[in-house]
Design a protein around this motif. Structure first.
Motif, mmCIF file in Angstrom:
data_model
loop_
_atom_site.group_PDB
_atom_site.id
_atom_site.type_symbol
_atom_site.label_atom_id
_atom_site.label_comp_id
_atom_site.label_asym_id
_atom_site.label_seq_id
_atom_site.Cartn_x
_atom_site.Cartn_y
_atom_site.Cartn_z
ATOM 1 N N GLU A 115 1.835 6.556 -6.802
ATOM 2 C CA GLU A 115 0.779 7.500 -7.175
ATOM 3 C C GLU A 115 1.231 8.936 -6.947
ATOM 4 N N GLU A 144 0.824 -1.199 0.000
ATOM 5 C CA GLU A 144 0.000 0.000 0.000
ATOM 6 C C GLU A 144 0.863 1.255 0.000
ATOM 7 N N GLU A 145 1.932 1.228 0.806
ATOM 8 C CA GLU A 145 2.849 2.368 0.845
ATOM 9 C C GLU A 145 3.524 2.557 -0.506
ATOM 10 N N ARG A 151 2.288 1.622 -3.403
ATOM 11 C CA ARG A 151 1.272 2.135 -4.332
ATOM 12 C C ARG A 151 1.083 3.637 -4.154
ATOM 13 N N GLN A 152 0.988 4.058 -2.892
ATOM 14 C CA GLN A 152 0.811 5.484 -2.611
ATOM 15 C C GLN A 152 2.020 6.286 -3.066
ATOM 16 N N ARG A 153 3.224 5.703 -2.870
ATOM 17 C CA ARG A 153 4.447 6.393 -3.314
ATOM 18 C C ARG A 153 4.448 6.568 -4.829
#
Length: 292
Positions: free
Chosen positions: A120, A113-114, A116-118
């Motif tokens: 994005e 998740e981290e 993916r957020q990075r």
């Protein structure tokens, strides 16, 4: 008595059901115990113990855990108070391995998740910089067009003034005059032609660059400039069409003038022949006097 008998039968059925359930639970427990002993035996060393190596093998095969950390092994030794796990501690070890698997999956999920957020955030920043660059480019092109378009329009107006006699009164020109005026107008149109083409290229570049993420006023300004450009271009196009029509008319006029010239030559020849064939009056009078 019938009621007592029915109650006795119901009680007996309930007890029988409970007995079956207890028997089933005992059988299931015995089966689980047997499976656990077999599992322990598969991984235990010859001393019927599970050391760090055996625990790593068990974790990989049964719990999909690759390479347990030394921290986990230390936790096992501390929680179970042993250096190597015997069968009595095996169930507790399995609980710890199940918890570790859940924690590993949770850490992996958090990591994904981290990540993916990075990604994005990186993509959003990349897009922001890209839009900023496009916006700067569009603004620069709009500024160049705003500065160049009046100059091109003024040049076209100058050509219209220079060639006004041809553009307005070309019908009275002969073929040579038409061709000369067409050549002069065409040469004059070359001056704004390059500027107009450069302006068109810039407007097309702006149209390709415009997107929903750019401020709306940029698109509105581009459309306004395009309208002004198309007006200026239309004036040049009309003069180019006038040049093409003048050349076509010059050919027609030249052919007409050639036909007129030929007709005049024919008439001149006929007149000359007529003059040569007409008798001389004085010669006729002399002949009459001699005969008398």
């Amino acid at each position: 008595r019938l009621a007592l008998a029915a109650l006795s039968l119901s009680d007996a059925a309930t007890k029988a059901k409970a007995a079956r359930e207890r028997s089933g639970r005992r059988a299931a427990a015995a089966k689980r115990e047997q499976e656990q002993r077999e599992l322990f035996a598969r991984f235990a060393n010859p001393l019927e113990l599970l050391g760090s190596h055996e625990i790593d093998t068990l974790a990989k095969a049964e719990y999909e855990l690759e390479g347990l950390s030394e921290e986990f092994h230390e936790k096992v030794r501390s929680a179970l108070s042993v250096e190597a796990v015997n069968y009595e501690k095996f169930a507790r070890l399995r609980q710890m391995l199940a918890i570790e698997r859940s924690e590993v999956k949770a850490r992996q999920k958090r990591s994904e998740e981290e990540e993916r957020q990075r990604k994005e955030a990186e993509e959003a920043e990349r897009r922001r910089q890209e839009i900023a660059a496009v916006q700067g480019k569009v603004k620069a092109l709009l500024g160049e067009i705003s500065a160049s378009l009046p100059v091109a329009s003024k040049t076209i107006a100058g050509v219209e003034v220079e060639c006004s006699e041809f553009l307005v009164g070309g019908d009275s020109f002969n073929a040579d005059e038409l061709l000369a005026a067409a050549d002069e107008t065409e040469a004059a149109l070359k001056r704004p032609a390059a500027a107009l083409q450069a302006l068109r290229d810039k407007l097309e570049a702006i149209e390709k660059a415009l997107c929903a993420e750019l401020p709306k006023y940029l698109g509105e300004e581009a459309r306004e400039l395009k309208v002004k450009f198309e007006r200026a271009e239309a004036r040049g196009t009309r003069m180019s069409l006038a040049v093409a029509k003048a050349r076509a008319r010059a050919k027609e006029t030249e052919a007409k003038e050639e036909r007129v010239k030929e007709q005049r030559q024919k008439i001149a020849k006929l007149e000359a022949k007529y003059d040569n064939d007409e008798p001389d009056d004085e010669d006729e009078e002399d002949d009459g006097e001699w005969q008398s």
